[in-house]
Design an enzyme around this catalytic site. Structure first.
Site, PDB file in Angstrom:
ATOM      1  N   GLN A 177      -3.279  62.343   5.494  1.00  0.00           N
ATOM      2  CA  GLN A 177      -3.190  61.848   6.870  1.00  0.00           C
ATOM      3  C   GLN A 177      -3.111  60.338   6.856  1.00  0.00           C
ATOM      4  O   GLN A 177      -3.789  59.693   6.069  1.00  0.00           O
ATOM      5  CB  GLN A 177      -4.466  62.213   7.627  1.00  0.00           C
ATOM      6  CG  GLN A 177      -4.528  63.632   8.117  1.00  0.00           C
ATOM      7  CD  GLN A 177      -5.763  63.813   8.984  1.00  0.00           C
ATOM      8  OE1 GLN A 177      -6.862  63.445   8.595  1.00  0.00           O
ATOM      9  NE2 GLN A 177      -5.573  64.387  10.159  1.00  0.00           N
ATOM     10  N   ARG A 199      -6.672  71.834   3.965  1.00  0.00           N
ATOM     11  CA  ARG A 199      -6.931  72.819   5.014  1.00  0.00           C
ATOM     12  C   ARG A 199      -6.319  74.146   4.616  1.00  0.00           C
ATOM     13  O   ARG A 199      -5.223  74.186   4.071  1.00  0.00           O
ATOM     14  CB  ARG A 199      -6.329  72.363   6.342  1.00  0.00           C
ATOM     15  CG  ARG A 199      -6.984  71.097   6.846  1.00  0.00           C
ATOM     16  CD  ARG A 199      -6.418  70.696   8.182  1.00  0.00           C
ATOM     17  NE  ARG A 199      -6.924  69.369   8.550  1.00  0.00           N
ATOM     18  CZ  ARG A 199      -6.519  68.683   9.597  1.00  0.00           C
ATOM     19  NH1 ARG A 199      -5.605  69.206  10.401  1.00  0.00           N
ATOM     20  NH2 ARG A 199      -7.020  67.492   9.864  1.00  0.00           N
ATOM     21  N   HIS A 232      -9.641  55.041  12.435  1.00  0.00           N
ATOM     22  CA  HIS A 232     -10.705  55.173  13.437  1.00  0.00           C
ATOM     23  C   HIS A 232     -11.019  53.805  13.984  1.00  0.00           C
ATOM     24  O   HIS A 232     -11.126  52.845  13.224  1.00  0.00           O
ATOM     25  CB  HIS A 232     -11.940  55.824  12.819  1.00  0.00           C
ATOM     26  CG  HIS A 232     -11.686  57.231  12.400  1.00  0.00           C
ATOM     27  ND1 HIS A 232     -11.441  57.579  11.093  1.00  0.00           N
ATOM     28  CD2 HIS A 232     -11.563  58.373  13.127  1.00  0.00           C
ATOM     29  CE1 HIS A 232     -11.205  58.881  11.036  1.00  0.00           C
ATOM     30  NE2 HIS A 232     -11.263  59.383  12.250  1.00  0.00           N
ATOM     31  N   HIS A 277      -9.896  58.369  17.284  1.00  0.00           N
ATOM     32  CA  HIS A 277      -9.188  58.866  16.099  1.00  0.00           C
ATOM     33  C   HIS A 277      -7.713  58.640  16.344  1.00  0.00           C
ATOM     34  O   HIS A 277      -7.238  58.881  17.446  1.00  0.00           O
ATOM     35  CB  HIS A 277      -9.334  60.372  15.900  1.00  0.00           C
ATOM     36  CG  HIS A 277     -10.729  60.888  15.914  1.00  0.00           C
ATOM     37  ND1 HIS A 277     -11.376  61.218  14.762  1.00  0.00           N
ATOM     38  CD2 HIS A 277     -11.577  61.142  16.924  1.00  0.00           C
ATOM     39  CE1 HIS A 277     -12.583  61.684  15.082  1.00  0.00           C
ATOM     40  NE2 HIS A 277     -12.721  61.640  16.384  1.00  0.00           N
ATOM     41  N   ASP A 309      -4.585  58.076   8.634  1.00  0.00           N
ATOM     42  CA  ASP A 309      -5.692  58.146   9.572  1.00  0.00           C
ATOM     43  C   ASP A 309      -6.194  56.765   9.943  1.00  0.00           C
ATOM     44  O   ASP A 309      -6.084  55.823   9.157  1.00  0.00           O
ATOM     45  CB  ASP A 309      -6.827  58.916   8.874  1.00  0.00           C
ATOM     46  CG  ASP A 309      -7.610  59.758   9.845  1.00  0.00           C
ATOM     47  OD1 ASP A 309      -7.401  59.616  11.059  1.00  0.00           O
ATOM     48  OD2 ASP A 309      -8.434  60.563   9.377  1.00  0.00           O
ATOM     49  N   CYS A 318     -12.847  61.723   9.155  1.00  0.00           N
ATOM     50  CA  CYS A 318     -13.713  61.039  10.127  1.00  0.00           C
ATOM     51  C   CYS A 318     -15.160  60.825   9.669  1.00  0.00           C
ATOM     52  O   CYS A 318     -15.662  59.702   9.765  1.00  0.00           O
ATOM     53  CB  CYS A 318     -13.711  61.756  11.464  1.00  0.00           C
ATOM     54  SG  CYS A 318     -12.295  62.784  11.786  1.00  0.00           S
ATOM     55  N   LYS A 354      -6.758  62.892  25.054  1.00  0.00           N
ATOM     56  CA  LYS A 354      -5.888  62.429  23.974  1.00  0.00           C
ATOM     57  C   LYS A 354      -4.460  62.197  24.445  1.00  0.00           C
ATOM     58  O   LYS A 354      -4.040  62.717  25.478  1.00  0.00           O
ATOM     59  CB  LYS A 354      -5.884  63.422  22.822  1.00  0.00           C
ATOM     60  CG  LYS A 354      -5.339  64.790  23.210  1.00  0.00           C
ATOM     61  CD  LYS A 354      -5.065  65.644  21.983  1.00  0.00           C
ATOM     62  CE  LYS A 354      -4.495  66.989  22.414  1.00  0.00           C
ATOM     63  NZ  LYS A 354      -3.958  67.777  21.349  1.00  0.00           N
TER      64      LYS A 354
HETATM   65 ZN   LIG Z   1     -10.840  61.263  12.852  1.00  0.00          ZN
END
Ligand SMILES: [Zn+2]
Ligand SMILES: [Zn+2]
Length: 646
Positions: free
Chosen positions: A385, A367, A389, A515, A387, A338, A469
C-alpha cells in the site's frame, strides 16, 4: 367501472379505467413515437411489463430504450433467451440455475455433465437469433409457490426448486417465452424481437450460489444492446482490453510473474518490473517529501494482542492469515499498516506544536483472498500500500484534506490519469464517534472538495463505521474505472490506542487520524498502468528507455562505449549486440515497446553519434551521446512534473 389516476413525470394527471394494461395506458398517455420506444414502465417505485394491468393510482413513467434502466431489462431478457436456446439445443439434461444482467451484459449458469465447447457457444448464439426472429412475447403468470415447485420438479429443474423453497413466498411470478419457462420477478421486454444486437461472449466456471462446497456450474456470458452499432463498439473495446491485458503484457515484457511453487496471489517482480516499481516508488517518495511527509518503515508481523486492540481481529479477522507462535506468543501478518504508525506516535508524548504529523510508508500487507478471486496484479494476497496517516487537530482537517487531494491529483496526473469520479461517503447506520465529530469531519471533506473545485457524488450511509471518506476512481484510456485513492477520517483507532496530545490549553486531547492511500496498492496500480499504456510506458517510466543495436560486429566496441556512457549519465539503456539482422533487432525492441532504438553503423562510429529511431517507426536526426542523454533528462523531467504524458 372504477377510474384510477396516473401521474406522469411532467406532473400531469390522467385517469384510466382500473385494470388498463400499461400498453393500453401508453396509447392514451404518450406520443406514438415515444410509445414505440417504450419497453416497460415504472409504477411508483416498481418496474413492470407493458402487459401489466394497473389497478390503483400511481406515479407512471414509461421506460424507453434511452432510460437508464432499459439496458438491464434488455440484457436480463436476453439471459432468458440464452437459457431457452441452451435447453432447446442440449435437451433436458441441462439444468438451469440463474441468469442476471451484469454491468456490461448478462450471464446464465447451467449444470450439464459435458463441458460446453467454443462451437457450442456459436450454436447457442445462432439458436438465440432464431428465437429472436420469431419475436415471441414474454408472458407473465403468477402461481402459488407450491404449484411452481411442482412445475419445476416435473421439468427436472432442481435449482429452481431450491430457489423457490428458500424464497418461501406465498405466490411467485413465472415468465414464459416460446417453450421456456423461468422463475422471475421481471420485468422483461414485450417480446424477444427486441434482441437484435445480442452476442455470446465467453464461458467460465461458477459455483452454485458462489459457494465452493456446492456444484460447479458452467457460466455463459453474453451481452446485448438496443443498437447494433453499440454492440460493435463494445466488442471492439473487449478486443482492445484483451490486447492490453496486464497478465499477457506482464509476461511478454517480463515485468512480473506468479509461480505455483511460491503460491498463488504472490507477485514475483522480474528485473524490468522491479525497475518500473522503483521509478514509481522514488517519484512517490520525492513528492511526499516535498509535501511535508516523513517516511516510515514498519515490520510485517505484530503480536496478536495488538490486532485485538486495533479491532482488526474482530472486524477484519477473516481477511487475515492464521497466527504463528514465536516463543509462546502469538503473532500475525499485517493486513494494514495503521497500528504500527500509531505505535510510532505513542513512543512519546506529543504536543499540538508538532501537528500536523504526516507519515507515509510503502507498507507491504497480506490479506487472505480466495484462490478463485485472484487476478494478476489486480487481486493478490500480498501487496504494498502507498499508505499515509495524518495526525492533527480537528481544526486542521479541512486544510489537510485539501492538501491530500492536491498531492493525490498531482501524482495521478503525472501517471497520465486526469479523469476521475469522486465519491463522498457519509455516516452509516452503525458508527463510532460522536455525531458532532461526524458532522464536523463530513463538512471538512465537503469544503476541501469544493475549495479544490472538484465535482463529487455523495454516497449516503456508505462511510466506514469509524468515519467519513472520499474515494477517487480513475478512468483509464478505455474509459474503465479503477478505484485507487481513498481518504478516510478515523475517530476509532485514536480512541482504541488511547492516543493523545497536549493542546494549547495544556490539557490532553485526542488527535484526529486520517488514513490515505493514493495508488491504493502498487501492484494494482501498476496493473492499471500497464493496461492504460498497453505496456508502451512514457519515457520517464519505461524500465528500458533505449536499446543500442549495432549493424555489424565492426561497431560492437563503439556500441559498448555508448552503453557505458549512457548508463553513467543515468539513462536506462540496454544493448543488443547479437549477430542478427538489424530489422530483426528493431522488431524485437518494438515488441518490447522500448521508446528509443539507438542504431550504430560505420557512419555513426565515424561521427561519434547514434541514429535514433522511435518505437512508432519514426526517426530523429542523428545525435551525439550527450545530446541523447540530455533528451532523456528533459523527458524524465517533463514526465515527473506532469508536463507531458506522451
Ligand atoms: Zn490506515
Ligand atoms: Zn427474468
Amino acid at each position: 367501472m372504477t377510474e384510477i389516476s396516473l401521474t406522469l413525470p411532467s406532473g400531469e394527471k390522467k385517469t384510466v379505467p382500473a385494470g388498463t394494461t400499461v400498453a393500453e395506458a401508453l396509447k392514451e398517455l404518450v406520443s406514438n413515437k415515444e410509445r414505440k420506444q417504450t419497453i416497460a414502465a415504472r409504477l411508483d417505485d416498481r418496474l413492470v411489463d407493458l402487459s401489466m394491468p394497473i389497478e390503483a393510482d400511481a406515479a407512471f413513467a414509461p421506460i424507453t430504450v434511452d432510460s437508464p434502466e432499459a439496458l438491464e431489462i434488455l440484457r436480463h431478457s436476453a439471459a432468458h433467451v440464452m437459457a431457452e436456446a441452451v435447453v432447446a439445443l442440449f435437451g433436458k439434461d441441462v439444468r438451469v440455475a440463474i441468469g442476471p444482467a451484469t454491468a456490461d451484459g448478462f450471464y446464465y449458469d447451467f449444470d450439464r455433465a459435458e463441458p460446453f465447447t467454443p462451437d457450442d457457444l456459436v450454436r447457442i448464439e445462432e439458436k438465440m437469433q432464431e428465437l429472436v426472429a420469431v419475436a415471441a412475447p414474454f408472458s407473465r403468470e403468477t402461481m402459488s409457490s407450491a404449484q411452481a415447485i411442482d412445475l419445476f420438479e416435473k421439468n427436472g429443474q432442481p435449482y429452481k426448486v431450491e430457489l423457490l423453497r428458500d424464497l418461501g413466498a406465498e405466490s411467485v411470478s413465472l415468465y414464459r417465452q416460446g417453450d421456456f419457462v423461468d422463475l422471475c420477478r421481471g420485468p422483461h421486454l414485450p417480446h424477444t424481437g427486441w434482441l437484435k444486437a445480442v452476442k455470446v461472449i465467453k464461458l467460465a466456471g461458477a459455483y452454485w450460489r458462489g459457494d465452493e462446497k456446492r456444484q460447479m456450474l458452467q457460466r455463459i456470458y453474453g451481452t446485448a444492446f438496443f443498437d447494433a452499432k453499440d454492440l460493435k463498439g463494445y466488442l471492439l473495446q473487449i478486443e482492445e482490453a484483451k490486447k492490453r491485458d496486464h497478465r499477457k503484457l506482464g509476461k511478454e515484457l517480463e515485468l512480473f510473474a506468479v509461480s505455483d511453487q511460491v503460491g498463488p496471489g504472490l507477485i514475483l517482480w522480474q528485473p524490468k518490473g522491479a525497475l518500473l516499481r522503483k521509478i514509481i516508488e522514488d517519484h512517490w517518495r520525492e513528492e511526499h517529501y516535498k509535501n511535508g511527509y516523513e517516511l516510515l518503515f514498519t515490520p510485517h508481523i505484530a503480536r496478536r494482542d495488538m490486532w485485538k486492540t486495533s479491532g482488526h481481529l474482530d472486524f477484519y479477522g477473516e481477511n487475515m492469515f492464521s497466527p504463528m507462535d514465536i516463543e509462546e506468543v502469538s503473532y500475525q501478518l499485517k493486513p494494514m499498516n495503521c497500528p504500527f504508525h500509531i505505535g510510532i506516535y505513542n513512543t512519546r508524548k506529543r504536543s499540538y506544536r508538532e501537528f500536523p504529523l504526516r507519515w507515509c510508508e510503502l507498507g507491504t500487507v497480506y490479506r487472505f483472498e480466495k484462490t478463485g478471486a485472484l487476478h494478476g496484479l489486480m487481486r493478490v494476497r500480498g501487496f504494498t500500500q502507498d499508505d499515509a496517516h495524518i495526525f492533527c487537530r480537528p481544526d486542521h482537517l479541512e486544510e489537510e484534506i485539501f492538501n491530500i487531494l492536491d498531492l493525490n491529483l498531482h501524482i495521478l496526473k503525472t501517471f497520465g490519469f486526469e479523469n476521475y469520479d469522486i465519491y463522498l461517503s457519509t455516516r452509516p447506520e452503525k458508527y463510532v464517534g460522536s455525531d458532532e465529530h461526524w458532522e464536523q469531519a463530513t463538512t471538512a471533506l465537503k469544503l476541501a472538495l469544493e475549495k479544490k473545485g472538484l465535482a463529487y457524488e455523495v454516497d449516503p450511509g456508505e462511510g466506514v463505521f469509524y468515519g467519513p471518506k472520499i474515494d477517487i476512481k480513475i478512468k483509464d484510456v478505455l474509459g474503465r474505472s479503477w478505484q485507487c485513492s481513498t481518504i478516510q477520517v478515523d475517530f476509532n483507532l485514536p480512541e482504541r490506542f488511547e492516543m493523545s496530545y497536549t493542546g494549547e490549553d495544556g490539557k490532553e486531547h485526542r488527535p484526529i487520524m486520517i488514513h490515505r492511500a493514493l495508488m491504493g496498492s502498487l501492484e494494482r496500480f501498476i496493473g492499471v498502468l500497464i493496461e492504460h499504456y498497453a505496456g508502451a510506458f512514457p519515457v520517464w517510466l519505461a524500465p528500458a528507455q533505449a536499446r543500442i543495436m549495432n549493424i555489424t560486429d565492426a561497431q560492437a566496441g563503439y556500441a559498448e562505449e555508448v552503453y557505458a556512457e549512457l548508463r553513467r549519465a543515468g539513462v536506462r539503456v540496454e544493448k543488443d549486440l547479437r549477430n542478427e539482422k538489424l530489422n530483426y533487432k528493431i522488431r524485437e525492441a518494438q515488441m518490447q515497446k522500448i521508446p528509443y532504438m539507438l542504431i550504430v553503423g560505420d557512419k555513426e562510429v565515424e561521427a561519434r553519434q547514434v541514429t535514433v529511431r522511435l518505437r512508432n517507426g519514426d526517426n530523429l536526426p542523428a545525435m551525439s551521446i550527450p545530446e541523447f542523454a540530455a533528451l532523456i533528462a528533459r523527458e524524465n523531467e517533463a514526465g515527473r512534473t506532469g508536463a507531458c504524458n506522451s
